[in-house]
Design an enzyme around this catalytic site. Structure first.
Site, short mmCIF file in Angstrom:
data_model
loop_
_atom_site.label_atom_id
_atom_site.label_comp_id
_atom_site.label_asym_id
_atom_site.label_seq_id
_atom_site.Cartn_x
_atom_site.Cartn_y
_atom_site.Cartn_z
N ASP A 39 70.24 -6.08 93.41
CA ASP A 39 70.30 -4.81 94.13
C ASP A 39 69.35 -3.81 93.45
O ASP A 39 69.35 -3.69 92.23
CB ASP A 39 71.74 -4.29 94.13
CG ASP A 39 71.95 -3.12 95.07
OD1 ASP A 39 71.21 -2.11 94.94
OD2 ASP A 39 72.85 -3.17 95.91
N ASN A 64 80.70 -4.14 102.93
CA ASN A 64 80.93 -2.96 103.76
C ASN A 64 80.49 -3.21 105.20
O ASN A 64 79.45 -3.82 105.45
CB ASN A 64 80.14 -1.77 103.20
CG ASN A 64 80.56 -1.40 101.78
OD1 ASN A 64 81.72 -1.53 101.43
ND2 ASN A 64 79.61 -0.96 100.97
N GLN A 95 78.57 1.29 104.56
CA GLN A 95 77.43 0.41 104.84
C GLN A 95 76.19 1.24 105.16
O GLN A 95 76.22 2.06 106.08
CB GLN A 95 77.74 -0.53 106.02
CG GLN A 95 76.62 -1.52 106.30
CD GLN A 95 76.92 -2.47 107.46
OE1 GLN A 95 77.80 -2.22 108.27
NE2 GLN A 95 76.18 -3.57 107.52
N HIS A 126 75.83 -8.07 104.00
CA HIS A 126 75.57 -8.37 102.59
C HIS A 126 76.86 -8.26 101.79
O HIS A 126 77.72 -7.45 102.10
CB HIS A 126 74.50 -7.44 102.02
CG HIS A 126 74.74 -5.98 102.26
ND1 HIS A 126 74.50 -5.39 103.47
CD2 HIS A 126 75.22 -5.01 101.45
CE1 HIS A 126 74.79 -4.10 103.41
NE2 HIS A 126 75.25 -3.84 102.19
P1 DGP Z 1 75.58 -0.89 101.44
O1 DGP Z 1 75.88 0.54 101.10
O2 DGP Z 1 76.82 -1.78 101.28
O3 DGP Z 1 74.92 -1.04 102.77
O4 DGP Z 1 74.56 -1.37 100.31
C1 DGP Z 1 73.20 -1.54 100.51
C2 DGP Z 1 72.60 -1.91 99.18
O5 DGP Z 1 71.29 -2.39 99.41
C3 DGP Z 1 72.47 -0.75 98.20
O6 DGP Z 1 73.28 -1.04 97.05
C4 DGP Z 1 71.02 -0.70 97.82
C5 DGP Z 1 70.48 -2.02 98.32
N1 DGP Z 1 69.12 -1.97 98.82
C6 DGP Z 1 68.65 -1.18 99.82
N2 DGP Z 1 67.35 -1.40 100.03
C7 DGP Z 1 66.98 -2.37 99.15
C8 DGP Z 1 65.75 -3.03 98.88
O7 DGP Z 1 64.70 -2.78 99.49
N3 DGP Z 1 65.75 -3.96 97.89
C9 DGP Z 1 66.89 -4.28 97.19
N4 DGP Z 1 66.79 -5.22 96.24
N5 DGP Z 1 68.06 -3.68 97.42
C10 DGP Z 1 68.11 -2.73 98.39
#
Ligand code: DGP
Length: 139
Positions: free
Chosen positions: A32, A88, A95, A101
């Protein structure tokens, strides 16, 4: 949202880089970008589904298998004291990315992350009502 403007689909396509943890035929696990803890991993299906209820059950099972494998690595290799698996669905739940995810978040004693669990108390009327509704829907 379509798959063409989904950030996770772009990661799967290789158009956006990621720190890849594990890849199977149907699932990708990667770090993440905004970790809550060191070793915070996201597990996603390669096929685009916005929320869990829209996913084929077999694909969800593939994701669960990878979540288990990542959990073992988090415990055994990163030495986490525990971990949260968080998934989420919908803005109200937190989310932000509309591609299913699973967060695997390593926990360490004293990490200060805490958790909020405002438990209510299940009453008879609510239990019977909700049970009847769910059972009718589940068939
Ligand atoms: P949620 O709030 O459950 O939808 O979490 C989305 C997660 O995705 C958040 O913890 C940050 C992660 N995230 C968003 N964009 C990117 C990205 O471009 N690369 C990576 N590795 N993670 C990302």
């Amino acid at each position: 949202m379509t798959t063409t403007d989904c950030i996770f689909c772009k990661i799967i396509a290789g158009d956006i880089p990621c720190w890849k943890v594990l890849e199977t035929e149907t699932v990708l696990a990667f770090l993440d970008v905004g970790p809550l803890a060191e070793g915070h991993v996201l597990v996603i299906p390669k096929e685009h589904h916005a929320t869990l209820d829209g996913m084929p059950e077999d694909l969800a099972a593939d994701c669960a298998r990878v979540v288990v494998r990542v959990s073992r690595a988090v415990r055994e290799a990163l030495g986490a004291d525990g971990w949260n698996v968080l998934q989420n669905n919908g803005r109200v739940s937190g989310q932000a990315v509309d591609h299913v995810h699973f967060h695997v978040i390593p926990r360490r004693d004293g990490d200060g992350l805490g958790y909020r669990w405002n438990a209510g108390k299940l009453g008879e009327e609510a239990a019977e009502r909700v049970l009847a509704t769910l059972q009718k829907s589940l068939g």
